[in-house]
Design an enzyme around this catalytic site. Structure first.
Site, PDB file in Angstrom:
ATOM      1  N   ARG A  73       1.782 -24.649   5.401  1.00  0.00           N
ATOM      2  CA  ARG A  73       1.019 -23.584   4.747  1.00  0.00           C
ATOM      3  C   ARG A  73       1.696 -22.260   5.044  1.00  0.00           C
ATOM      4  O   ARG A  73       2.065 -21.997   6.183  1.00  0.00           O
ATOM      5  CB  ARG A  73      -0.413 -23.568   5.308  1.00  0.00           C
ATOM      6  CG  ARG A  73      -1.368 -24.400   4.492  1.00  0.00           C
ATOM      7  CD  ARG A  73      -2.705 -24.519   5.151  1.00  0.00           C
ATOM      8  NE  ARG A  73      -3.261 -23.236   5.593  1.00  0.00           N
ATOM      9  CZ  ARG A  73      -4.453 -23.117   6.190  1.00  0.00           C
ATOM     10  NH1 ARG A  73      -5.184 -24.193   6.409  1.00  0.00           N
ATOM     11  NH2 ARG A  73      -4.890 -21.948   6.564  1.00  0.00           N
TER      12      ARG A  73
ATOM     13  N   LYS B  67     -10.989 -27.614  12.636  1.00  0.00           N
ATOM     14  CA  LYS B  67     -12.206 -27.598  11.812  1.00  0.00           C
ATOM     15  C   LYS B  67     -12.089 -28.550  10.617  1.00  0.00           C
ATOM     16  O   LYS B  67     -13.016 -29.283  10.325  1.00  0.00           O
ATOM     17  CB  LYS B  67     -12.485 -26.184  11.268  1.00  0.00           C
ATOM     18  CG  LYS B  67     -12.806 -25.155  12.323  1.00  0.00           C
ATOM     19  CD  LYS B  67     -13.256 -23.823  11.708  1.00  0.00           C
ATOM     20  CE  LYS B  67     -12.213 -23.130  10.870  1.00  0.00           C
ATOM     21  NZ  LYS B  67     -11.061 -22.624  11.613  1.00  0.00           N
TER      22      LYS B  67
ATOM     23  N   ARG C 229     -17.407 -16.210   8.199  1.00  0.00           N
ATOM     24  CA  ARG C 229     -16.461 -15.669   9.166  1.00  0.00           C
ATOM     25  C   ARG C 229     -16.801 -14.240   9.551  1.00  0.00           C
ATOM     26  O   ARG C 229     -16.101 -13.639  10.358  1.00  0.00           O
ATOM     27  CB  ARG C 229     -15.056 -15.670   8.562  1.00  0.00           C
ATOM     28  CG  ARG C 229     -14.220 -16.919   8.882  1.00  0.00           C
ATOM     29  CD  ARG C 229     -13.038 -16.884   7.937  1.00  0.00           C
ATOM     30  NE  ARG C 229     -11.818 -17.419   8.437  1.00  0.00           N
ATOM     31  CZ  ARG C 229     -11.303 -18.591   8.066  1.00  0.00           C
ATOM     32  NH1 ARG C 229     -11.986 -19.401   7.290  1.00  0.00           N
ATOM     33  NH2 ARG C 229     -10.129 -18.965   8.488  1.00  0.00           N
TER      34      ARG C 229
ATOM     35  N   ARG D 159       1.504 -27.982  11.958  1.00  0.00           N
ATOM     36  CA  ARG D 159       0.643 -28.593  10.940  1.00  0.00           C
ATOM     37  C   ARG D 159       1.393 -28.711   9.612  1.00  0.00           C
ATOM     38  O   ARG D 159       2.109 -27.809   9.199  1.00  0.00           O
ATOM     39  CB  ARG D 159      -0.590 -27.711  10.771  1.00  0.00           C
ATOM     40  CG  ARG D 159      -1.548 -28.166   9.721  1.00  0.00           C
ATOM     41  CD  ARG D 159      -2.915 -27.647   9.975  1.00  0.00           C
ATOM     42  NE  ARG D 159      -3.021 -26.202   9.880  1.00  0.00           N
ATOM     43  CZ  ARG D 159      -4.171 -25.555   9.980  1.00  0.00           C
ATOM     44  NH1 ARG D 159      -5.276 -26.221  10.196  1.00  0.00           N
ATOM     45  NH2 ARG D 159      -4.209 -24.244   9.877  1.00  0.00           N
TER      46      ARG D 159
ATOM     47  N   ARG E  86      -4.056 -14.074  12.303  1.00  0.00           N
ATOM     48  CA  ARG E  86      -5.338 -14.721  11.994  1.00  0.00           C
ATOM     49  C   ARG E  86      -6.209 -14.837  13.251  1.00  0.00           C
ATOM     50  O   ARG E  86      -7.428 -14.706  13.193  1.00  0.00           O
ATOM     51  CB  ARG E  86      -5.109 -16.097  11.367  1.00  0.00           C
ATOM     52  CG  ARG E  86      -4.578 -15.985   9.928  1.00  0.00           C
ATOM     53  CD  ARG E  86      -3.947 -17.273   9.446  1.00  0.00           C
ATOM     54  NE  ARG E  86      -4.897 -18.355   9.343  1.00  0.00           N
ATOM     55  CZ  ARG E  86      -4.563 -19.649   9.442  1.00  0.00           C
ATOM     56  NH1 ARG E  86      -3.309 -20.002   9.667  1.00  0.00           N
ATOM     57  NH2 ARG E  86      -5.472 -20.578   9.310  1.00  0.00           N
TER      58      ARG E  86
HETATM   59  P1  AMP Z   1      -8.612 -21.483   6.461  1.00  0.00           P
HETATM   60  O1  AMP Z   1      -7.989 -22.601   5.724  1.00  0.00           O
HETATM   61  O2  AMP Z   1     -10.087 -21.684   6.719  1.00  0.00           O
HETATM   62  O3  AMP Z   1      -7.878 -21.121   7.725  1.00  0.00           O
HETATM   63  O4  AMP Z   1      -8.537 -20.182   5.508  1.00  0.00           O
HETATM   64  C1  AMP Z   1      -7.292 -19.691   5.022  1.00  0.00           C
HETATM   65  C2  AMP Z   1      -7.438 -18.255   4.583  1.00  0.00           C
HETATM   66  O5  AMP Z   1      -8.396 -18.163   3.513  1.00  0.00           O
HETATM   67  C3  AMP Z   1      -7.943 -17.286   5.640  1.00  0.00           C
HETATM   68  O6  AMP Z   1      -6.910 -16.811   6.511  1.00  0.00           O
HETATM   69  C4  AMP Z   1      -8.521 -16.170   4.770  1.00  0.00           C
HETATM   70  O7  AMP Z   1      -7.488 -15.364   4.208  1.00  0.00           O
HETATM   71  C5  AMP Z   1      -9.160 -16.961   3.630  1.00  0.00           C
HETATM   72  N1  AMP Z   1     -10.561 -17.334   3.962  1.00  0.00           N
HETATM   73  C6  AMP Z   1     -11.045 -18.581   4.173  1.00  0.00           C
HETATM   74  N2  AMP Z   1     -12.352 -18.557   4.465  1.00  0.00           N
HETATM   75  C7  AMP Z   1     -12.714 -17.249   4.441  1.00  0.00           C
HETATM   76  C8  AMP Z   1     -13.934 -16.546   4.686  1.00  0.00           C
HETATM   77  N3  AMP Z   1     -15.058 -17.199   5.038  1.00  0.00           N
HETATM   78  N4  AMP Z   1     -13.933 -15.198   4.569  1.00  0.00           N
HETATM   79  C9  AMP Z   1     -12.816 -14.528   4.207  1.00  0.00           C
HETATM   80  N5  AMP Z   1     -11.622 -15.116   3.999  1.00  0.00           N
HETATM   81  C10 AMP Z   1     -11.562 -16.456   4.110  1.00  0.00           C
END
Ligand code: AMP
Length: 216
Positions: A159, A13, A88, A127, A170
């Site tokens: 990360r 993404k 989400r 990554r 996740r």
């Molecule tokens: P990402 O980089 O999009 O994979 O997001 C990393 C982490 O941030 C996720 O595993 C969640 O803990 C939090 N996070 C990101 N976007 C959201 C969202 N829309 N709703 C809730 N938690 C989020």
């Protein structure tokens, strides 16, 4: 262009959102990046998010909708945006519709990038990200010019939520909470599903084709 880019963790993404933003000249809004920045700066939102992000769980909807509301009110978002990693959950999607409707706007498209699960784990654990410029590399598919170092000179990091165990957590959260959004946006008639198992360039071309069909 106002769109949402959806997909499980590791679907690409972030990479694809950056490419779409370059193509259409719109703002890239990543809730994951915003939470990481908030945590790094030690802000109140960062403190609220940290325990959830570290465990690979979703940050509560009210906190998440709050940061998106604030971000969408910034001037660069008025031209359009790609939301990466938001919404989400169904309540987040309803919250987004409400936020946009308040300004007489709506989403043009939702693109869902689908990738088989075994491939997702392989992608996530390889990554590496640059904390200085946010560029994303991959040990296997997109290695940095020098091992461990970004092209900007920053030192690459894994990360903390990209370990195999957290990635699996996740993915479970994605299946339980986020997959329901597929129906929500399919019913709204704006969902486009693309196969994300090819190279970043191949996926970019599929997304461009899907977006062209939306504007026809
Ligand atoms: P990402 O980089 O999009 O994979 O997001 C990393 C982490 O941030 C996720 O595993 C969640 O803990 C939090 N996070 C990101 N976007 C959201 C969202 N829309 N709703 C809730 N938690 C989020």
């Amino acid at each position: 262009m106002r769109m949402v880019l959806m997909g499980p963790p590791g679907a690409g993404k972030g990479t694809q959102a950056a490419a779409i933003c370059r193509r259409y000249g719109v703002a890239h809004i990543s809730t994951g990046d915003m939470f990481r920045a908030a945590m790094a700066s030690g802000s109140q939102v960062g403190a609220k998010a940290k325990a959830y992000v570290d465990r690979g769980e979703l940050v509560p909807d009210d906190v998440t909708i709050g940061i998106v509301r604030e971000r969408l009110s910034q001037p660069d978002a008025t031209n359009g945006f790609v939301l990466d990693g938001f919404p989400r959950t169904v309540p987040q999607a309803l919250g987004l519709d409400e936020l946009l409707a308040g300004s007489g706007l709506k989403l043009d498209a939702v693109v869902l990038i689908e990738v088989p699960e075994a491939e997702l784990v392989r992608r996530a654990v390889g990554r590496r990200v640059c904390p200085r410029c946010n560029r994303v590399w991959h040990l296997e598919f997109n290695p940095p010019p020098e091992p461990g170092t970004c092209s900007c000179g920053g030192e690459l990091t894994l990360r903390p939520d990209d370990t195999a165990e957290t990635v699996r957590a996740r993915l479970a959260v994605y299946r339980e909470r986020t997959e329901a959004l597929k129906d929500y946006y399919a019913k709204a008639g704006i969902l486009r599903v693309v196969d994300g198992s090819g190279s970043p360039q191949e996926v970019e071309a599929l997304i461009a084709g899907a977006l062209e069909r939306c504007s026809e």
